[in-house]
Write an enzyme that holds these catalytic residues in place. Structure first.
Site, PDB file in Angstrom:
ATOM      1  CB  CYS B  52      -0.885  -0.013   1.245  1.00 13.28           C
ATOM      2  SG  CYS B  52      -1.692   1.561   1.560  1.00 13.28           S
ATOM      3  CB  CYS B  55       1.078   1.202   4.788  1.00 18.38           C
ATOM      4  SG  CYS B  55      -0.499   0.335   5.003  1.00 18.38           S
ATOM      5  CG  HIS B 121      -4.052  -1.313   4.558  1.00 17.78           C
ATOM      6  ND1 HIS B 121      -3.714  -0.439   3.547  1.00 17.78           N
ATOM      7  CD2 HIS B 121      -4.666  -2.368   3.952  1.00 17.78           C
ATOM      8  CE1 HIS B 121      -4.099  -0.952   2.382  1.00 17.78           C
ATOM      9  NE2 HIS B 121      -4.686  -2.101   2.592  1.00 17.78           N
ATOM     10  CG  ASN B 187     -13.864   9.919  -4.210  1.00 17.54           C
ATOM     11  OD1 ASN B 187     -14.923  10.525  -4.079  1.00 17.54           O
ATOM     12  ND2 ASN B 187     -12.945  10.267  -5.095  1.00 17.54           N
ATOM     13  CB  SER B 195      -7.878   2.775  -6.825  1.00 20.15           C
ATOM     14  OG  SER B 195      -7.151   3.971  -6.643  1.00 20.15           O
ATOM     15  CG  HIS B 198      -4.113   3.300   4.255  1.00 24.87           C
ATOM     16  ND1 HIS B 198      -3.081   2.554   4.771  1.00 24.87           N
ATOM     17  CD2 HIS B 198      -4.259   4.352   5.098  1.00 24.87           C
ATOM     18  CE1 HIS B 198      -2.620   3.146   5.862  1.00 24.87           C
ATOM     19  NE2 HIS B 198      -3.330   4.235   6.085  1.00 24.87           N
ATOM     20  CG  HIS B 200      -6.853   7.869   0.956  1.00 24.69           C
ATOM     21  ND1 HIS B 200      -7.332   6.591   0.702  1.00 24.69           N
ATOM     22  CD2 HIS B 200      -6.850   8.497  -0.243  1.00 24.69           C
ATOM     23  CE1 HIS B 200      -7.590   6.464  -0.598  1.00 24.69           C
ATOM     24  NE2 HIS B 200      -7.315   7.610  -1.194  1.00 24.69           N
ATOM     25  CD  GLN B 202      -8.096  12.334  -4.213  1.00 17.95           C
ATOM     26  OE1 GLN B 202      -7.525  13.127  -4.949  1.00 17.95           O
ATOM     27  NE2 GLN B 202      -8.764  11.299  -4.668  1.00 17.95           N
ATOM     28  CG  HIS B 315     -19.349  22.592  -0.210  1.00 13.88           C
ATOM     29  ND1 HIS B 315     -20.536  22.182  -0.764  1.00 13.88           N
ATOM     30  CD2 HIS B 315     -18.389  22.222  -1.099  1.00 13.88           C
ATOM     31  CE1 HIS B 315     -20.303  21.596  -1.932  1.00 13.88           C
ATOM     32  NE2 HIS B 315     -19.010  21.593  -2.151  1.00 13.88           N
ATOM     33  CG  HIS B 334     -22.746  18.382   0.626  1.00 11.58           C
ATOM     34  ND1 HIS B 334     -24.092  18.653   0.681  1.00 11.58           N
ATOM     35  CD2 HIS B 334     -22.156  19.551   0.281  1.00 11.58           C
ATOM     36  CE1 HIS B 334     -24.295  19.927   0.370  1.00 11.58           C
ATOM     37  NE2 HIS B 334     -23.130  20.497   0.134  1.00 11.58           N
ATOM     38  CG  LEU B 349     -28.106   9.669  -9.103  1.00  4.12           C
ATOM     39  CD1 LEU B 349     -27.507  10.896  -8.415  1.00  4.12           C
ATOM     40  CD2 LEU B 349     -29.624   9.766  -8.998  1.00  4.12           C
ATOM     41  CB  VAL B 350     -28.043   6.364 -15.455  1.00  9.79           C
ATOM     42  CG1 VAL B 350     -26.746   5.879 -14.811  1.00  9.79           C
ATOM     43  CG2 VAL B 350     -29.225   5.486 -15.009  1.00  9.79           C
TER      44      VAL B 350
HETATM   45  O1  LIG Z   1      -7.852  10.531  -7.396  1.00  6.59           O
HETATM   46  P1  LIG Z   1      -8.313   9.107  -7.323  1.00  6.59           P
HETATM   47  O2  LIG Z   1      -8.738   8.674  -5.948  1.00  6.59           O
HETATM   48  O3  LIG Z   1      -7.342   8.149  -7.944  1.00  6.59           O
HETATM   49  O4  LIG Z   1      -9.612   9.058  -8.245  1.00  6.59           O
HETATM   50  C1  LIG Z   1     -10.940   9.164  -7.828  1.00  6.59           C
HETATM   51  O5  LIG Z   1     -11.254  10.475  -7.353  1.00  6.59           O
HETATM   52  C2  LIG Z   1     -11.145  11.540  -8.303  1.00  6.59           C
HETATM   53  C3  LIG Z   1     -11.631  12.806  -7.645  1.00  6.59           C
HETATM   54  O6  LIG Z   1     -12.975  12.713  -7.212  1.00  6.59           O
HETATM   55  C4  LIG Z   1     -11.945  11.240  -9.580  1.00  6.59           C
HETATM   56  O7  LIG Z   1     -11.628  12.201 -10.550  1.00  6.59           O
HETATM   57  C5  LIG Z   1     -11.600   9.858 -10.146  1.00  6.59           C
HETATM   58  O8  LIG Z   1     -12.451   9.561 -11.226  1.00  6.59           O
HETATM   59  C6  LIG Z   1     -11.797   8.812  -9.025  1.00  6.59           C
HETATM   60  O9  LIG Z   1     -11.483   7.520  -9.503  1.00  6.59           O
HETATM   61  O1  LIG Z   2     -36.301   2.609 -14.995  1.00  4.35           O
HETATM   62  P1  LIG Z   2     -35.222   1.579 -14.903  1.00  4.35           P
HETATM   63  O2  LIG Z   2     -34.596   1.239 -16.235  1.00  4.35           O
HETATM   64  O3  LIG Z   2     -35.601   0.368 -14.121  1.00  4.35           O
HETATM   65  O4  LIG Z   2     -34.076   2.294 -14.015  1.00  4.35           O
HETATM   66  C1  LIG Z   2     -32.957   2.987 -14.497  1.00  4.35           C
HETATM   67  O5  LIG Z   2     -33.297   4.206 -15.139  1.00  4.35           O
HETATM   68  C2  LIG Z   2     -33.936   5.194 -14.343  1.00  4.35           C
HETATM   69  C3  LIG Z   2     -34.098   6.455 -15.170  1.00  4.35           C
HETATM   70  O6  LIG Z   2     -32.882   6.954 -15.639  1.00  4.35           O
HETATM   71  C4  LIG Z   2     -33.141   5.480 -13.058  1.00  4.35           C
HETATM   72  O7  LIG Z   2     -33.919   6.286 -12.219  1.00  4.35           O
HETATM   73  C5  LIG Z   2     -32.775   4.189 -12.325  1.00  4.35           C
HETATM   74  O8  LIG Z   2     -31.931   4.486 -11.235  1.00  4.35           O
HETATM   75  C6  LIG Z   2     -32.074   3.245 -13.299  1.00  4.35           C
HETATM   76  O9  LIG Z   2     -31.726   2.043 -12.652  1.00  4.35           O
END
Ligand SMILES: O=P(O)(O)O[C@H]1O[C@H](CO)[C@@H](O)[C@H](O)[C@H]1O
Ligand SMILES: O=P(O)(O)O[C@H]1O[C@H](CO)[C@@H](O)[C@H](O)[C@H]1O
Lengths: 384, 384
Positions: B52, B55, B121, B187, B195, B198, B200, B202, B315, B334, B349-350
């Site tokens: 790591c 560590c 760790h 994160n 990734s 441990h 931590h 940022q 924030h 947050h 959230l897609v």
């Molecule tokens: O910097 P890390 O921990 O390698 O990376 C992680 O945090 C970053 C900051 O939120 C993001 O941009 C990366 O996508 C995520 O994998």
């Molecule tokens: O409606 P579905 O295909 O089951 O669900 C998917 O699409 C939705 C709309 O983008 C999202 O709210 C859900 O989180 C996602 O899993």
């Protein structure tokens, strides 16, 4: 090109369509990746799955049976996020009170549809030819058209006798007759929250104009007022001239990795002339839009030789809106794909991105070059 | 309570802190889930991992060796998204030209740190006692304080002799002396792009005020101008009275599932008095903030009996800003966790959320009730 330095330095780019910034860190893909690995996209699926609720002839959760359809089939989502009828709600809080300012809510009605793209369980848009995608474009157009009021500036254009399916089981309150906005989208792949590989998208129609199209519409209106021309038409022209962010184009459409892309291989499909909504397209343009969809999705799959996950959506004129809103709207399609380096390594928009602002690791110009170079036949159809 | 109807109907809630809306569909968790399953959080880890890079005593990618630290240790990220020194860039495009409007960019400098929370760790904040978290709170305070200019309204408060580590290998251009903003975040878990398990976080420090804190600051300033009081202080008071969204509180802080929460179990830690930044806190308040961190993270782990993934961020007042900006800033934390139903089923959230607006499936009141009820000892420490 004087802008080449942007390949080497960290910078922010302005998203003129949303009015917001994105942080670009071009050197950052050098960092090693030991984090989460995605499952590569499924490829071995049957043409028909007796347990799939989208396959022709199968039964859904609601008890309804799907017809033996060929390409598209629309039904009301059995688990809709918004409903046609529900109890009313008026905030109990006095105007100007703390509660009214800080605990604000408004009821939201709507109708959610699911739309299949093919009867075949094992296909994706990437597997389909442009002519097989045309019925999908036409169905999107029909369902949009069917939700316009008779007084809407776009009413009557491209109209067919299609009648949207009605929902059942919604109860309480009055039915909503006219909706403000329709969001057409597709979540593809389990990495994008899709739980059924049968090719399909969704259509959510609702009483409010949601945040994203609202922010875009503000920018489009402001630009039109200031310059007299349409932002996305000017932008499509500029990108077609510059070429470096262009992935594909035909007579009517251009596909670009936008200047302000957030996701590594984000693209946008833009019409070259001013098109307010799907109903503005003629037959030839519908075919060219279908071709653009085929080109984007095939290139995505070819890039990492996998069934490439993404969320895709169509932004266009609101179903209800002022003359200015409808006139300033510009049809365009966003593709937001999560993969960054391979079929199994994605970009996470977490931490800084959620709390600070969107951040990307390769430039849109680099992404466009790679997508430009992986046209041609779908990798999994190549022999040997 | 007249608002109870919001448990049954779809509605939009207003986020007074960001000035944006979120769609709430309370009935939607009834839908079955056949999509992606997350790996439940790792729990069997060694106290020390020779491979790591975090560590104590180990070597990092840069070649540097970590000291034998005890709790916290700060170093400059070996793969920083922004750098202290880089070549300059001025847009080559004429003012008012199409390029200048549609292809806008600005260079961004900054410094990214990594901060460990413990030498162990195998621990997470959830495993640590409040008194073990105090050094983390103090280190965040120190690093924030060290980046304030001597003329900043908060300069000198809570100052120690801590000197932030310097970066090496940055070259080209002049060094940036004063930064505008610092984003402290964590994160946690591979589902949130982390990734290395441990413990931590940022810290990214940069020349611009990023989108999220900028949007919040606008709302905070507007509220102060209109009402003369501080939005988040009024909000903390209102929630403490209402109780239904409160998860935990002590004398100085209250933890709520905010009225406008997007993620299923999103929470916010709020000071009860007006606190502009970490440096405003006295020793007793630092200890109470550490307790709030311990309470949130332990409850998260207890909820689904897993090491709960999240992105968390602080924030607070910008490092450089007008008197009004600093005075109107309100320290708050947050937590954005992705899990929805169990250790393996997350909220995506897609699609609609990316193209329309954020959408959630359970109400914040339901989430708060569940988090309230899973306090007490950490599930994995219980005997039997
Ligand atoms: O910097 P890390 O921990 O390698 O990376 C992680 O945090 C970053 C900051 O939120 C993001 O941009 C990366 O996508 C995520 O994998
Ligand atoms: O409606 P579905 O295909 O089951 O669900 C998917 O699409 C939705 C709309 O983008 C999202 O709210 C859900 O989180 C996602 O899993």
């Amino acid at each position: 090109m004087p802008e080449e330095i942007l390949n080497d330095i960290s910078h922010r780019r302005y998203n003129a369509l949303r009015g917001s910034w994105v942080l670009v860190s071009p050197h950052r893909t050098k960092r090693p990746w030991q984090g989460q690995q995605e499952k590569p996209g499924t490829i071995e699926l049957p043409q028909y799955d007796p347990k799939c609720y989208l396959c022709p002839g199968n039964q859904r959760a609601s008890g309804d049976t799907n017809p033996h359809y060929d390409s598209t089939f629309v039904f009301v989502n059995d688990y809709s996020a918004v409903k046609e009828m529900q109890d009313d709600y008026t905030s109990p809080n006095a105007q100007g009170s703390l509660e009214e300012m800080l605990l604000k809510a408004q009821p939201e009605k709507g109708k959610c549809y699911v739309l299949t793209f093919s009867k075949r369980h094992d296909l994706t848009l990437a597997d389909m030819s442009p002519s097989e995608i045309v019925p999908v474009v036409k169905m999107w157009t029909d369902i949009y058209s069917a939700h316009l009021s008779s007084t809407h500036a776009l009413a009557g254009l491209n109209k067919t006798d299609f009648v949207p399916p009605s929902s059942r089981g919604d109860h309480g309150g009055k039915k909503q007759d006219q909706y403000r906005y329709m969001q057409i989208f597709e979540n593809k792949g389990s990495a994008m929250g899709c739980s059924n590989p049968h090719p399909h998208g969704q259509i959510w129609t609702q009483t409010s104009l949601p945040e994203e199209p609202a922010a875009e519409l503000e920018q489009l209106k402001m630009y039109k007022r200031e310059r007299g021309t349409h932002l996305l038409v000017d932008y499509a022209k500029l990108e077609t001239e510059k070429e470096e962010r262009v992935v594909f184009q035909n007579e009517a459409f251009v596909v670009v990795c936008p200047w302000w892309a957030t996701w590594p291989f984000e693209v946008m499909i833009l019409p070259k002339r001013h098109v307010r909504a799907l109903v503005d397209l003629n037959e030839k343009e519908q075919a060219q839009l279908a071709e653009a969809f085929a080109e984007v999705t095939r290139r995505y799959d070819n890039l990492f030789e996998t069934s490439f996950p993404y969320s895709m959506g169509i932004h266009q004129a609101p179903l209800e809106g002022s003359e200015e809103e409808v006139e300033c709207s510009s049809l365009h399609i966003h593709f937001y794909p999560p993969l960054l380096r391979s079929a199994t390594v994605r970009k996470f928009l977490v931490g800084y991105e959620m709390l600070g602002e969107p951040q990307r690791d390769i430039t849109p110009e680099q992404a466009a070059a790679r997508l430009r170079n992986c046209g041609g036949e779908l990798y999994r159809n190549k022999i040997g």
